[in-house]
Scaffold this active site. Sequence first.
Site, PDB file in Angstrom:
ATOM      1  N   LYS A   1     -17.401 -63.162  29.275  1.00 36.85           N
ATOM      2  CA  LYS A   1     -16.592 -64.008  30.161  1.00 36.85           C
ATOM      3  C   LYS A   1     -16.064 -63.199  31.340  1.00 36.85           C
ATOM      4  O   LYS A   1     -15.710 -62.027  31.184  1.00 36.85           O
ATOM      5  CB  LYS A   1     -15.406 -64.578  29.381  1.00 36.85           C
ATOM      6  CG  LYS A   1     -14.470 -65.419  30.241  1.00 36.85           C
ATOM      7  CD  LYS A   1     -13.208 -65.794  29.511  1.00 36.85           C
ATOM      8  CE  LYS A   1     -12.012 -65.131  30.167  1.00 36.85           C
ATOM      9  NZ  LYS A   1     -10.734 -65.590  29.605  1.00 36.85           N
TER      10      LYS A   1
ATOM     11  N   ARG B   1      -1.239 -56.946  17.133  1.00 42.92           N
ATOM     12  CA  ARG B   1      -2.309 -57.712  17.806  1.00 42.92           C
ATOM     13  C   ARG B   1      -3.468 -57.924  16.841  1.00 42.92           C
ATOM     14  O   ARG B   1      -4.068 -59.007  16.779  1.00 42.92           O
ATOM     15  CB  ARG B   1      -2.789 -56.959  19.062  1.00 42.92           C
ATOM     16  CG  ARG B   1      -1.701 -56.793  20.112  1.00 42.92           C
ATOM     17  CD  ARG B   1      -2.263 -56.320  21.433  1.00 42.92           C
ATOM     18  NE  ARG B   1      -2.649 -54.921  21.476  1.00 42.92           N
ATOM     19  CZ  ARG B   1      -1.855 -53.911  21.846  1.00 42.92           C
ATOM     20  NH1 ARG B   1      -0.594 -54.157  22.186  1.00 42.92           N
ATOM     21  NH2 ARG B   1      -2.304 -52.665  21.877  1.00 42.92           N
TER      22      ARG B   1
ATOM     23  N   GLU C   1     -16.495 -68.378  34.924  1.00 37.05           N
ATOM     24  CA  GLU C   1     -15.203 -69.076  34.937  1.00 37.05           C
ATOM     25  C   GLU C   1     -14.503 -68.986  36.288  1.00 37.05           C
ATOM     26  O   GLU C   1     -13.802 -68.006  36.564  1.00 37.05           O
ATOM     27  CB  GLU C   1     -14.284 -68.498  33.841  1.00 37.05           C
ATOM     28  CG  GLU C   1     -12.911 -69.186  33.815  1.00 37.05           C
ATOM     29  CD  GLU C   1     -11.976 -68.681  32.723  1.00 37.05           C
ATOM     30  OE1 GLU C   1     -12.338 -67.733  32.009  1.00 37.05           O
ATOM     31  OE2 GLU C   1     -10.878 -69.242  32.607  1.00 37.05           O
TER      32      GLU C   1
ATOM     33  N   LYS D   1     -17.295 -72.351  32.693  1.00 38.14           N
ATOM     34  CA  LYS D   1     -15.954 -72.558  32.134  1.00 38.14           C
ATOM     35  C   LYS D   1     -15.011 -72.920  33.274  1.00 38.14           C
ATOM     36  O   LYS D   1     -14.446 -72.036  33.931  1.00 38.14           O
ATOM     37  CB  LYS D   1     -15.481 -71.292  31.415  1.00 38.14           C
ATOM     38  CG  LYS D   1     -14.053 -71.369  30.900  1.00 38.14           C
ATOM     39  CD  LYS D   1     -13.765 -70.320  29.857  1.00 38.14           C
ATOM     40  CE  LYS D   1     -12.288 -70.343  29.466  1.00 38.14           C
ATOM     41  NZ  LYS D   1     -11.998 -69.573  28.267  1.00 38.14           N
TER      42      LYS D   1
HETATM   43  P1  13P Z   1      -6.392 -71.115  28.401  1.00 37.25           P
HETATM   44  O1  13P Z   1      -7.149 -72.176  27.638  1.00 37.25           O
HETATM   45  O2  13P Z   1      -5.088 -70.723  27.765  1.00 37.25           O
HETATM   46  O3  13P Z   1      -6.309 -71.408  29.865  1.00 37.25           O
HETATM   47  O4  13P Z   1      -7.255 -69.791  28.259  1.00 37.25           O
HETATM   48  C1  13P Z   1      -8.615 -69.873  28.415  1.00 37.25           C
HETATM   49  C2  13P Z   1      -9.105 -68.659  29.075  1.00 37.25           C
HETATM   50  O5  13P Z   1      -9.890 -67.935  28.502  1.00 37.25           O
HETATM   51  C3  13P Z   1      -8.659 -68.357  30.435  1.00 37.25           C
HETATM   52  O6  13P Z   1      -9.460 -67.348  30.967  1.00 37.25           O
END
Ligand code: 13P
Length: 339
Positions: free
Chosen positions: A136, A46, A177, A219
């Site tokens: 996030k 990773r 998000e 987001k």
């Molecule tokens: P994706 O762009 O692959 O959807 O991932 C963005 C992300 O951080 C989802 O939480």
Amino acid sequence: MSDHLMEETAVKLVAPSKGILAADESTGTIKKRLDSINVESTEDSRRDYREMLFTADGISDYISGVILYDETLRQKASDGRRLAEVLSEQGVIPGIKVDMGAKPLAFSEGELVTEGLDGLRERLAEYYELGARFAKWRAVISISESSPSPYCIETNAHALARYAALCQEANIVPIVEPEVLMDGPHSIDECYAVTETALKAVFDELYKQRVVLEQMLLKPNMVISGTECPEQAGVEEVAAKTLYCFEQTVPAAVPGIVFLSGGQTEAQATEHLNAMNQMSPHPWEISYSFGRALQASALSAWGGKADNVAAGQAAFINRSKLTSAARDGKYSADMETGS
Ligand code: 13P
């Protein structure tokens, strides 16, 4: 003073030609990605994969910030520097995923609520010390015959606002998000309706919980046809409906909207982002916070082999360049083959 710094960070994250790389896959999700190239997921593999991305020459031309997972924020690159330092020394802002994942919502089969508020104040203080300047939290809302329920939308919006307020208290810019998933046979108009309802609930809670709009980023998902919908909306329709949805719900004080890619292909996500930026002006910057749509080509070009680091980096930079062009409304499909 610190308020001013949060605003500055938010604006830098959505600077012209730049956007965010979401590299914050949880241990379970990154295992799936590494499985897809037949690489065993270990702490080292990773780290190697993420180090390959973060040390790609030119990353800071296109990437303003990277969202990291807890393990990655603490990991060291092969030269002994912490990966967060590798980023910040190039002018790329380190961020951190702070939610603990979406878990079943009690008494609402099939729906999810995101956990991670307990102890969050203390974790944020530590993340700030480790160099994170933004965070996030992802809420997950699915569309089916019976979902989403108002209960699911409200509990997730409440948690998102609690998270955002705690971030700002800790001088960390929250990325909020609420992801409406694209899985399912629903139409683009159903996606529109659910996204609009979810965003209204989110901004209502952000207001009630005193979150400062200038110091956050949103987001969201794009407004798009469900993956199994027989009639797939075209690029112009996706762009127009997505923008209209935000005009109805997102205050102009929010500095930027950074899209997730959500399972769209790299080219689809890029085309949609480009079309929205061509329909400017908007009250907010329209940019990216892609995971899969910035990493898919790089992951397969790398394939887990030290000999392929340069190829993986070239694929990542190429994808970043195209996405950056779309963020400025200057992308065209023929650029996909031209490089
Ligand atoms: P994706 O762009 O692959 O959807 O991932 C963005 C992300 O951080 C989802 O939480």
